[in-house]
Design a protein around this motif. Structure first.
Motif, PDB file in Angstrom:
ATOM      1  N   VAL A  59       9.196   3.089  -0.867  1.00  0.00           N
ATOM      2  CA  VAL A  59       8.671   3.709   0.360  1.00  0.00           C
ATOM      3  C   VAL A  59       9.631   3.454   1.520  1.00  0.00           C
ATOM      4  CG1 VAL A  59       6.755   3.768   1.990  1.00  0.00           C
ATOM      5  CG2 VAL A  59       6.312   3.476  -0.466  1.00  0.00           C
ATOM      6  N   LEU A  67       2.816   1.555   7.379  1.00  0.00           N
ATOM      7  CA  LEU A  67       2.643   1.420   5.938  1.00  0.00           C
ATOM      8  C   LEU A  67       1.399   0.592   5.645  1.00  0.00           C
ATOM      9  CD1 LEU A  67       6.369   0.600   4.984  1.00  0.00           C
ATOM     10  CD2 LEU A  67       5.311   2.831   5.477  1.00  0.00           C
ATOM     11  N   VAL A 113       0.348   8.225  -1.290  1.00  0.00           N
ATOM     12  CA  VAL A 113       1.525   8.014  -2.135  1.00  0.00           C
ATOM     13  C   VAL A 113       1.099   7.338  -3.439  1.00  0.00           C
ATOM     14  CG1 VAL A 113       3.817   6.954  -2.296  1.00  0.00           C
ATOM     15  CG2 VAL A 113       2.957   7.713  -0.067  1.00  0.00           C
ATOM     16  N   LEU A 127      10.418  10.636  -1.369  1.00  0.00           N
ATOM     17  CA  LEU A 127       9.432  10.090  -2.298  1.00  0.00           C
ATOM     18  C   LEU A 127       9.516  10.794  -3.647  1.00  0.00           C
ATOM     19  CD1 LEU A 127       6.260   9.712  -0.033  1.00  0.00           C
ATOM     20  CD2 LEU A 127       7.659   7.855  -0.953  1.00  0.00           C
ATOM     21  N   SER A 135       2.941  12.680  -3.642  1.00  0.00           N
ATOM     22  CA  SER A 135       2.445  12.489  -2.282  1.00  0.00           C
ATOM     23  C   SER A 135       1.560  13.653  -1.872  1.00  0.00           C
ATOM     24  CB  SER A 135       3.609  12.351  -1.292  1.00  0.00           C
ATOM     25  OG  SER A 135       4.382  13.543  -1.262  1.00  0.00           O
TER      26      SER A 135
END
Length: 434
Positions: free
Chosen positions: A262, A285, A412, A374, A381
């Motif tokens: 990430v 996050l 995610v 990602l 995602s």
């Protein structure tokens, strides 16, 4: 005890090979002294000729297209591709050398089957148990120059798996698998040469490399599968696949998400363009289940209150709230935020609105970078807009500054199932040319 040694020599006297020729008989006639344990190395060109794999093709590029399953990398006219045989190589192995003008040679349709046929033919003709390799010339990543490798095999232990053993110092071998067939192919190429007209060679003195039965896996066993291939695509192809292959994932597995992946995606996000040399992106996050639950519970309460104020029925509210399960079921959440530090103030509503739009566009570019990165990390995602409808709640729960505007939330994780195919879109429908 004598030191290990082997011999390798080219076989002279082979005639020009034509379609329909029996290669085993030609080799047995040219080299009748073959013995058990020898390995016979046969250049793929003569196998292709004997099998009639010659194609009239004024346009070699069209022939390459027909043999290509997947483009791995492209630079100018040079293409590295995966061909029908599963081999990754330049030009799909389509060769315009050593063949009449206006024709090209394709690789054998099934090189392992070709090797088995030659091996059986030599056994029938000479009564010997030999290994056979069909070889072709490859370039290699990170190395200049060409070498021969095995693309077909019969009666050869193509891989020597040393894992589980120890080296001379007693250290365990945990990753050592030797490509014996490729080493043999390269040894034969030293005596065959590229222009000497010697398409067959013999290696003697390595009987441990010859085997049949359950060990006869063929050269196909040497092709690395997609799941284990860290270099499956060239640079531009990898970027294109990450962009076009990215899908919104709505169902995730419970597999944990690597926080480092990430952070690498965030590093890609903050390379997006932004106005006035500013950095308008912030990424919160949510790595702990507690943080995710507190945020989503508070957002749900706010959403329910808003829907009730709109006069929605309890059944309708429950149905709408269930749509938020995408975020709740994801193992990792990210809340991207817009910060307009550095924005100009003009004192004019039209210009001030345009100024904010520039920052919103820059944030969207950063989030798109993030989603693509990602995908490059093999993470699914889903960018959901919900935090934009309750920014005060999000800021309060997460303890964010007042000038941070949450711009949705990104779920995610690993996709639990294959995403649905994107409906086809005709590029011309989105283009206007002036």
């Amino acid at each position: 005890m004598s030191a290990p040694a082997y011999r390798v020599w080219a076989v002279p006297g082979l005639p020009e090979v034509k379609a329909g020729d029996d290669l085993a008989k030609l080799i047995a006639t040219a080299e009748p002294g073959l013995v058990d344990g020898d390995v016979v190395l046969v250049t793929s060109k003569i196998v292709s000729k004997a099998e009639g794999r010659i194609l009239d093709a004024a346009d070699r590029e069209a022939a390459i297209d027909a043999e290509t399953v997947r483009v791995v990398a492209r630079r100018g006219t040079l293409r590295i591709v995966e061909n029908r045989q599963g081999l990754v190589m330049a030009a799909a192995g389509v060769d315009a050398s050593n063949t009449p003008e206006g024709t090209v040679l394709l690789l054998p349709e099934d090189p392992d089957a070709s090797a088995r046929a030659i091996r059986t033919g030599l056994r029938d003709a000479l009564g010997v148990d030999v290994g056979v390799l069909v070889t072709d010339t490859f370039g290699r990543p990170w190395r200049t120059g060409l070498t021969d490798v095995a693309i077909g095999a019969a009666g050869v232990r193509v891989l020597d798996d040393l894992r589980g053993g120890t080296d001379a110092y007693g250290n365990p071998l945990s990753a050592t698998v030797v490509a014996t067939a490729d080493e043999l192919a390269a040894a034969g190429d030293l005596v065959k040469g590229k222009a000497a007209g010697l398409p067959v060679a013999v290696v003697r003195g390595l009987p441990h490399a010859v085997g049949g039965g359950e060990d006869d896996t063929g050269a196909r066993a040497m092709v690395r599968g997609a799941a284990d291939d860290m270099f499956r695509l060239g640079t531009s192809e990898a970027v294109r696949e990450a962009v076009t292959g990215r899908r919104t994932v709505r169902s995730f597995t419970d597999d944990p998400v690597d926080p480092g992946a990430v952070r690498r995606a965030v590093a890609a996000a903050v390379t997006a363009p932004a106005p006035h040399h500013t950095t308008p992106w912030r990424f919160v996050l949510l790595e702990s289940p507690k943080a995710r639950t507190e945020l989503l519970d508070a957002m749900r309460e706010k959403w329910i209150a808003d829907l009730r104020a709109d006069g929605k029925s309890e059944e309708s509210i429950a149905k709408r709230v269930r749509r938020g399960d995408v975020l709740r079921n994801a193992p990792y959440l990210v809340v991207p935020c817009l910060v307009t530090d550095g924005a100009h103030t003009y004192g004019d509503a039209r210009r001030d609105a345009a100024e904010r739009e520039m920052f919103v566009v820059a944030t969207g570019a950063g989030i798109q970078n993030f989603l693509v990165a990602l995908a490059g990390e093999r993470l699914g995602s889903a960018w959901i807009s919900s935090t934009m409808f309750c920014r005060d709640v999000v800021r309060g729960v997460l303890g964010l500054p007042e000038n941070w505007d949450p711009m949705g939330a990104v779920a995610v994780g690993r996709a639990a199932e294959e995403p649905r195919e994107r409906p086809p879109r005709e590029v011309a429908d989105f283009i206007e040319v002036r």
